[in-house]
Motif scaffolding. Structure first.
Motif, mmCIF file in Angstrom:
data_model
loop_
_atom_site.group_PDB
_atom_site.id
_atom_site.type_symbol
_atom_site.label_atom_id
_atom_site.label_comp_id
_atom_site.label_asym_id
_atom_site.label_seq_id
_atom_site.Cartn_x
_atom_site.Cartn_y
_atom_site.Cartn_z
ATOM 1 N N GLU A 180 -0.076 1.450 2.829
ATOM 2 C CA GLU A 180 -0.072 0.260 3.240
ATOM 3 C C GLU A 180 -1.419 -0.661 2.420
ATOM 4 O OE1 GLU A 180 -4.336 2.375 4.799
ATOM 5 O OE2 GLU A 180 -2.669 3.789 6.545
ATOM 6 N N LYS A 184 1.630 -1.258 -0.408
ATOM 7 C CA LYS A 184 3.245 -1.801 0.371
ATOM 8 C C LYS A 184 3.188 -3.240 -0.390
ATOM 9 C CE LYS A 184 3.690 -0.774 4.365
ATOM 10 N NZ LYS A 184 3.722 -1.171 5.998
ATOM 11 N N TRP A 279 -3.265 -6.318 6.180
ATOM 12 C CA TRP A 279 -4.223 -5.696 5.338
ATOM 13 C C TRP A 279 -5.392 -6.261 5.628
ATOM 14 C CZ3 TRP A 279 -6.958 -8.216 1.222
ATOM 15 C CH2 TRP A 279 -7.975 -7.366 0.685
ATOM 16 N N LYS A 282 -6.549 -5.723 9.573
ATOM 17 C CA LYS A 282 -6.988 -4.482 9.556
ATOM 18 C C LYS A 282 -8.689 -4.204 9.428
ATOM 19 C CE LYS A 282 -6.105 0.350 9.018
ATOM 20 N NZ LYS A 282 -5.412 1.406 7.976
#
Length: 312
Positions: A180, A184, A279, A282
């Protein structure tokens, strides 16, 4: 086409390869459409997701069935374009188009859990980049190009390695999506770094390294796997691998290396932007952009499915 007078259209466009990829596309569309009921807990597959998979097959055909594949045996530049299309473009598209429920039965195969290391990011990172780099060592490359069975097997291996390399980034199985955010992005950056030495070797070499692009007899032998004429007839038709006359072998080699690096930077850079957006959204739900139509992640398609269901 491309000055290849005497080469049949079937050699340039490979109808057998085209038929195989069309068959794969039809099987996929049936399984994700009318045949979906055969799979337990299957969910509708959005058209956007299907487009990713069919598009990936299209890029594979361009890489391995179109004139680019044939020209890749004559010029190193086209060889690297073919590899870029297959391993940097088609592979992630195929993963993006694969529904999770289609892969779920694989997890029930006896002994498959013992192979879970195959999707470990460290393994996938090293597997693809080492396999790709070894392939471009001159002795290895020439041996693979001159032996049809080895050539086929190694290309299958590279495709498997590419799919595994992209798996931690575009993971179709939510339970295995462990990377994540910055992890990543770090994984993608590491891929870019590890591929650089192979490209640098190709670009900065002072001589043309591959005999299949410099020695007429070796070239004709390798080319003979793509056309029915045979090596002797090819040498009568063409002077050798520089028959197109666009550039000499060293310039061709360097151009191929540069194009591969450019393709890599464009693809990895685009994926980095995508991962960063994922990301950021989120971490900041209120900043979510409504334009997510090209988002291939399982979470996005799950959201689409939920929106399409009638309110209870």
């Amino acid at each position: 086409m491309f000055g290849l007078v005497g080469i049949s259209w079937t050699s340039m466009w490979s109808p057998v390869t085209l038929a195989a990829f069309v068959a794969l596309a039809l099987i996929y569309l049936y399984i994700t459409g009318p045949g979906r009921a055969r799979f337990a807990d299957s969910t509708p597959v959005p058209a956007a997701k299907k487009a990713w998979f069919v598009g990936g097959l299209a890029f594979l055909y361009v890489a391995f069935g179109s004139p680019i594949d044939l020209l890749g045996h004559m010029m190193f530049t086209f060889h690297m374009i073919s590899m870029s299309f297959a391993y940097l473009v088609a592979a992630p598209m195929l993963l993006a188009g694969t529904p999770e429920w289609l892969l779920r039965p694989i997890g029930r195969i006896p002994g498959i859990k013992g192979l879970k290391f195959l999707v470990n990011p460290i393994f996938t990172l090293l597997f693809f980049n080492i396999a790709f780099s070894i392939y471009h060592v001159p002795l290895v490359h020439d041996f693979v190009m001159l032996n049809f069975a080895v050539h086929t097997a190694y290309y299958v291996l590279l495709m498997l390695a590419a799919l595994l390399m992209w798996f931690p980034v575009i993971c179709p199985v939510s339970s295995l999506d462990k990377l994540e955010g910055f992890r990543k992005m770090g994984y993608i950056f590491a891929n870019s770094v590890l591929l650089t030495p192979a490209c640098a070797l190709i670009i900065f070499s002072g001589t043309a390294m591959y005999v299949t692009y410099t020695d007429p007899m070796m070239w004709a032998t390798a080319m003979g796997y793509c056309v029915p004429q045979g090596a002797t007839a090819l040498l009568e038709m063409f002077s050798g691998p520089q028959a197109l006359g666009w550039m000499d072998a060293l310039v061709d080699q360097r151009t191929g290396g540069v194009l591969m690096k450019i393709f890599q930077e464009i693809v990895y850079g685009s994926i980095l932007v995508y991962v960063f957006r994922q990301w950021y959204r989120k971490e900041n739900p209120k900043a979510k952009n409504d334009d997510d139509s090209l988002d291939p992640t399982p979470a996005y398609f799950e959201m689409l499915r939920a929106q399409s269901e009638p309110a209870k």
